[in-house]
Design an enzyme around this catalytic site. Structure first.
Site, mmCIF file in Angstrom:
data_model
loop_
_atom_site.group_PDB
_atom_site.id
_atom_site.type_symbol
_atom_site.label_atom_id
_atom_site.label_comp_id
_atom_site.label_asym_id
_atom_site.label_seq_id
_atom_site.Cartn_x
_atom_site.Cartn_y
_atom_site.Cartn_z
ATOM 1 N N TYR A 170 37.742 30.268 39.582
ATOM 2 C CA TYR A 170 37.418 29.579 38.331
ATOM 3 C C TYR A 170 38.684 29.249 37.550
ATOM 4 O O TYR A 170 39.739 29.857 37.744
ATOM 5 C CB TYR A 170 36.464 30.424 37.480
ATOM 6 C CG TYR A 170 37.051 31.713 36.944
ATOM 7 C CD1 TYR A 170 37.497 31.815 35.631
ATOM 8 C CD2 TYR A 170 37.144 32.846 37.759
ATOM 9 C CE1 TYR A 170 38.018 32.998 35.146
ATOM 10 C CE2 TYR A 170 37.665 34.028 37.283
ATOM 11 C CZ TYR A 170 38.095 34.099 35.969
ATOM 12 O OH TYR A 170 38.622 35.278 35.496
ATOM 13 N N ASN A 187 44.379 41.023 42.567
ATOM 14 C CA ASN A 187 45.507 40.898 41.640
ATOM 15 C C ASN A 187 46.645 41.768 42.151
ATOM 16 O O ASN A 187 46.469 42.980 42.317
ATOM 17 C CB ASN A 187 45.119 41.340 40.231
ATOM 18 C CG ASN A 187 44.213 40.347 39.537
ATOM 19 O OD1 ASN A 187 44.006 39.243 40.023
ATOM 20 N ND2 ASN A 187 43.664 40.738 38.400
ATOM 21 N N TYR A 214 50.322 43.060 41.260
ATOM 22 C CA TYR A 214 51.281 43.197 40.165
ATOM 23 C C TYR A 214 52.594 43.787 40.666
ATOM 24 O O TYR A 214 52.606 44.736 41.448
ATOM 25 C CB TYR A 214 50.741 44.124 39.075
ATOM 26 C CG TYR A 214 49.463 43.677 38.418
ATOM 27 C CD1 TYR A 214 49.483 42.826 37.317
ATOM 28 C CD2 TYR A 214 48.230 44.119 38.885
ATOM 29 C CE1 TYR A 214 48.308 42.425 36.704
ATOM 30 C CE2 TYR A 214 47.049 43.722 38.280
ATOM 31 C CZ TYR A 214 47.096 42.878 37.192
ATOM 32 O OH TYR A 214 45.919 42.483 36.590
ATOM 33 N N HIS A 255 41.486 40.256 27.442
ATOM 34 C CA HIS A 255 40.465 39.254 27.732
ATOM 35 C C HIS A 255 39.132 39.941 27.997
ATOM 36 O O HIS A 255 39.072 41.157 28.208
ATOM 37 C CB HIS A 255 40.854 38.433 28.969
ATOM 38 C CG HIS A 255 40.855 39.231 30.231
ATOM 39 N ND1 HIS A 255 41.864 40.125 30.545
ATOM 40 C CD2 HIS A 255 39.952 39.311 31.255
ATOM 41 C CE1 HIS A 255 41.604 40.698 31.703
ATOM 42 N NE2 HIS A 255 40.438 40.232 32.160
ATOM 43 N N HIS A 259 39.862 43.948 27.448
ATOM 44 C CA HIS A 259 40.637 44.892 28.248
ATOM 45 C C HIS A 259 41.881 44.185 28.775
ATOM 46 O O HIS A 259 41.931 42.958 28.844
ATOM 47 C CB HIS A 259 39.809 45.485 29.397
ATOM 48 C CG HIS A 259 39.242 44.476 30.335
ATOM 49 N ND1 HIS A 259 38.010 43.891 30.146
ATOM 50 C CD2 HIS A 259 39.721 43.930 31.482
ATOM 51 C CE1 HIS A 259 37.757 43.051 31.121
ATOM 52 N NE2 HIS A 259 38.789 43.042 31.959
ATOM 53 N N ARG A 305 51.371 47.415 42.111
ATOM 54 C CA ARG A 305 49.964 47.816 42.048
ATOM 55 C C ARG A 305 49.096 46.626 42.407
ATOM 56 O O ARG A 305 49.402 45.491 42.038
ATOM 57 C CB ARG A 305 49.591 48.303 40.651
ATOM 58 C CG ARG A 305 48.095 48.605 40.503
ATOM 59 C CD ARG A 305 47.728 49.028 39.097
ATOM 60 N NE ARG A 305 46.303 49.322 39.003
ATOM 61 C CZ ARG A 305 45.414 48.554 38.391
ATOM 62 N NH1 ARG A 305 45.795 47.429 37.810
ATOM 63 N NH2 ARG A 305 44.133 48.892 38.346
#
Length: 395
Positions: free
Chosen positions: A140, A194, A196, A205, A267, A278
């Site tokens: 999205y 994700n 990182y 968000h 959060h 991570r």
């Protein structure tokens, strides 16, 4: 001699001296008696009044400070109450063993490698400094990709614009969650990885309510971190306020968000909480009525001549979207200097003609400097302008 001093004989002089000494002694005794009387009166007053008169000022000061202390206590109570509400919408499970984590992490590395080779669809991969996202099943638009900013503006990509969920995600992750009744069979149709790097973050968000069902399930890998609720971000340099709740997330743990934690409070991942690499796999289900970009409804006059061939080859680029961000790798040192994140990318759209006092040290966006350099190549007038004294270069 006694007559010369005014006394008739020595006995009179001795008598007069004795009476004077008695008077002095009597004065001292009277003063002592008066002091004793004052002390007795003070003791009687103290017995009648629990606090001395001098304490009145202190008591008044305490009374004056009570409202201030009460406001602080009320704020603390409100914060504790909100933290309690957040906790009520969180479920955590330590589900994956060290060996299972290692197998899944090896698969994540394979995803990164395939993305580096360009083997995924365009909208599957989204790169940002110190954080890459890989969409599978459903993707999205969000953040800087939106023409209009704000909640409710997010849209799903057309079907097929992102790659399908890899088999290993079903076999190693989703199936185990189903077996432990964390989610029902067939719930997940969207998986996001994700990835990182140290110092990476994602701003506060709420996962779009009009896009995704609840709950939101995430599984953490590679290292421990924290998920924070209710933070406020400021930028240049980046600063983050104290969270309402900081939730530790361990390697191999599953975090399930619903209710207040998912819908009523933001959060985020703070930069200071990513000390090592991570990765997190986020598993969600899209709503049946979720809005979706409709490329077919776009007028053919607005599409480039090569659109049809690109569409057939799977290389779609919806003109309703803004250009994608750079696919360069982030500089490992970027965590230690001010960074421009999604919420202040508007700065990149300003004039490429920078005044002398705003040289490179004021911005760290890779895209900003590259676009500035390319604009100077496209615009000879700008390159020859006497006001343009900053030499742009690639880095």
């Amino acid at each position: 001699m006694a007559a010369a001093s005014g006394y008739t004989d020595l006995r009179e002089k001795l008598k007069s001296m004795t009476s004077r000494d008695n008077y002095k002694a009597g004065s001292r005794e009277a003063a002592a008696a008066a002091a004793a009387a004052v002390a007795a009166a003070a003791a009687a007053a103290a017995a009648a009044e629990p606090y001395p008169a001098s304490g009145t000022t202190k008591r008044k000061y305490q009374e004056d400070s009570d409202p201030e202390r009460s406001d602080y206590e009320e704020h603390q109570l409100q914060k504790e109450e909100e933290a309690r509400k957040v906790k009520s919408g969180i479920r955590q499970i330590r589900l994956f063993s060290q060996d299972e984590c290692s197998k899944i992490e090896a698969r994540i590395d394979e995803v990164v490698s395939r993305a580096e080779k360009g083997l995924y669809n365009e909208h599957t991969v989204d790169r940002a400094p110190l954080r890459n996202k890989y969409f599978f099943g459903e993707g999205y638009t969000y953040g800087a990709q939106l023409q209009k900013r704000g909640p409710g503006q997010e849209r799903l990509y057309p079907p097929g614009d992102v790659d399908e969920i890899p088999d290993w995600v079903h076999q190693l992750v989703i199936q185990k969650l189903v077996e432990h009744r964390v989610i029902p069979e067939g719930f997940v149709n969207s998986a996001v990885i994700n990835d990182y790097q140290p110092g990476g973050c994602i701003v506060s968000h709420v996962d779009p309510i009009h896009i995704f069902e609840r709950p939101i399930v995430s599984v953490s890998f590679f290292s421990d971190s924290a998920l924070c609720f209710g933070c406020k971000f400021q930028f240049k340099p980046i600063r983050v306020s104290e969270p309402v709740l900081s939730l530790p997330v361990r390697r191999g743990s599953v975090t399930v968000l619903s209710g207040y934690a998912a819908d009523e409070i933001t959060h985020c991942i703070r930069p200071q909480d990513i000390k090592e690499r991570r990765a997190v796999i986020i598993l969600r289900k899209t709503r049946l009525d979720a809005p979706r970009l409709e490329t077919k409804s776009l007028s053919s006059s607005t599409l480039p001549p090569s659109y049809a061939s690109d569409r057939l080859s799977g290389n779609t680029r919806d003109p309703a979207l803004k250009p994608k961000r750079s696919h360069r790798k982030a500089d490992p040192d970027a965590a230690h200097r001010p960074r421009i994140l999604e919420m202040d990318k508007e700065e990149n759209r300003r004039s490429v003609l920078l005044p002398t006092h705003r040289r490179r040290g004021s911005f760290s966006s890779e895209n900003y400097w590259r676009k500035s350099y390319e604009s100077s190549e496209d615009c000879p007038e700008a390159a020859s302008s006497p006001t343009r004294k900053v030499k742009m270069r690639r880095h």
